[in-house]
Design a protein around this motif. Structure first.
Motif, PDB file in Angstrom:
ATOM      1  N   LEU A 111       0.826  -1.214   0.000  1.00 32.10           N
ATOM      2  CA  LEU A 111       0.000   0.000   0.000  1.00 32.10           C
ATOM      3  C   LEU A 111       0.853   1.253   0.000  1.00 32.10           C
ATOM      4  O   LEU A 111       0.528   2.236  -0.689  1.00 32.10           O
ATOM      5  CB  LEU A 111      -0.944  -0.018   1.202  1.00 32.10           C
ATOM      6  CG  LEU A 111      -2.017  -1.115   1.186  1.00 32.10           C
ATOM      7  CD1 LEU A 111      -2.777  -1.134   2.512  1.00 32.10           C
ATOM      8  CD2 LEU A 111      -2.952  -0.958   0.001  1.00 32.10           C
ATOM      9  N   LEU A 112       1.951   1.243   0.761  1.00 34.04           N
ATOM     10  CA  LEU A 112       2.841   2.410   0.769  1.00 34.04           C
ATOM     11  C   LEU A 112       3.475   2.639  -0.595  1.00 34.04           C
ATOM     12  O   LEU A 112       3.565   3.773  -1.073  1.00 34.04           O
ATOM     13  CB  LEU A 112       3.932   2.235   1.829  1.00 34.04           C
ATOM     14  CG  LEU A 112       3.503   2.471   3.276  1.00 34.04           C
ATOM     15  CD1 LEU A 112       4.592   2.019   4.238  1.00 34.04           C
ATOM     16  CD2 LEU A 112       3.170   3.939   3.499  1.00 34.04           C
ATOM     17  N   LYS A 113       3.915   1.559  -1.232  1.00 32.22           N
ATOM     18  CA  LYS A 113       4.562   1.689  -2.548  1.00 32.22           C
ATOM     19  C   LYS A 113       3.577   2.169  -3.615  1.00 32.22           C
ATOM     20  O   LYS A 113       3.964   2.859  -4.555  1.00 32.22           O
ATOM     21  CB  LYS A 113       5.183   0.356  -2.962  1.00 32.22           C
ATOM     22  CG  LYS A 113       6.423   0.013  -2.182  1.00 32.22           C
ATOM     23  CD  LYS A 113       6.986  -1.338  -2.598  1.00 32.22           C
ATOM     24  CE  LYS A 113       8.232  -1.660  -1.824  1.00 32.22           C
ATOM     25  NZ  LYS A 113       8.778  -2.991  -2.162  1.00 32.22           N
ATOM     26  N   LYS A 114       2.312   1.822  -3.478  1.00 32.13           N
ATOM     27  CA  LYS A 114       1.294   2.243  -4.434  1.00 32.13           C
ATOM     28  C   LYS A 114       0.769   3.637  -4.119  1.00 32.13           C
ATOM     29  O   LYS A 114      -0.050   4.176  -4.851  1.00 32.13           O
ATOM     30  CB  LYS A 114       0.115   1.238  -4.449  1.00 32.13           C
ATOM     31  CG  LYS A 114       0.468  -0.111  -4.985  1.00 32.13           C
ATOM     32  CD  LYS A 114       0.776  -0.020  -6.450  1.00 32.13           C
ATOM     33  CE  LYS A 114       1.054  -1.380  -7.024  1.00 32.13           C
ATOM     34  NZ  LYS A 114       1.454  -1.317  -8.408  1.00 32.13           N
ATOM     35  N   GLY A 115       1.222   4.208  -2.998  1.00 29.62           N
ATOM     36  CA  GLY A 115       0.780   5.546  -2.619  1.00 29.62           C
ATOM     37  C   GLY A 115      -0.607   5.569  -2.038  1.00 29.62           C
ATOM     38  O   GLY A 115      -1.230   6.633  -1.960  1.00 29.62           O
TER      39      GLY A 115
END
Length: 121
Positions: A111-115
């Motif tokens: 989720l963090l990498k996908k923003g």
């Protein structure tokens, strides 16, 4: 044999051998000058202690299974199968908990990498 040779044969430290003795798991004879003297039976017992520790047993748990440490008898020691089964169940519970945490971390990273989640600084 003396402590250094015993420790070398077992693949552990002399300190670990003393720890086994201090915890009441191993009763080693002494020479006249006070050096510890390990018999073949002591080495087998210490090897069993080392193996139980390597599988996650505490010295307290091992002490409760003292029948599993001696050369007496044939076949499984009294309660040994039950104690090992309980330890395996405990390890499986811990593994499941860690797997859940791992999955949560992987999800969070995704989720963090996908923003999709903004980091707070």
């Amino acid at each position: 044999m003396q402590a250094k040779e015993a420790a070398d044969r077992l693949g552990i430290t002399q300190r670990m051998l003393r720890h086994y003795e201090k915890e009441g798991l191993l009763d080693v004879s002494r020479t006249l000058n006070g050096y510890r003297c390990y018999s073949e039976s002591d080495l087998r017992r210490a090897g069993r202690i080392r193996d139980f520790i390597a599988t996650g047993f505490s010295t307290r748990e091992i002490r409760a299974m003292s029948a599993c440490l001696s050369d007496d008898g044939s076949g499984p020691c009294e309660g040994g199968v039950q104690k090992l089964t309980e330890k395996l169940e405990h390890i499986d519970r811990l593994k499941a908990e860690l797997d859940e945490k791992r999955d949560a971390v992987i999800n969070r990273l995704y989720l963090l990498k996908k923003g999709l989640i903004l980091e707070k600084n």
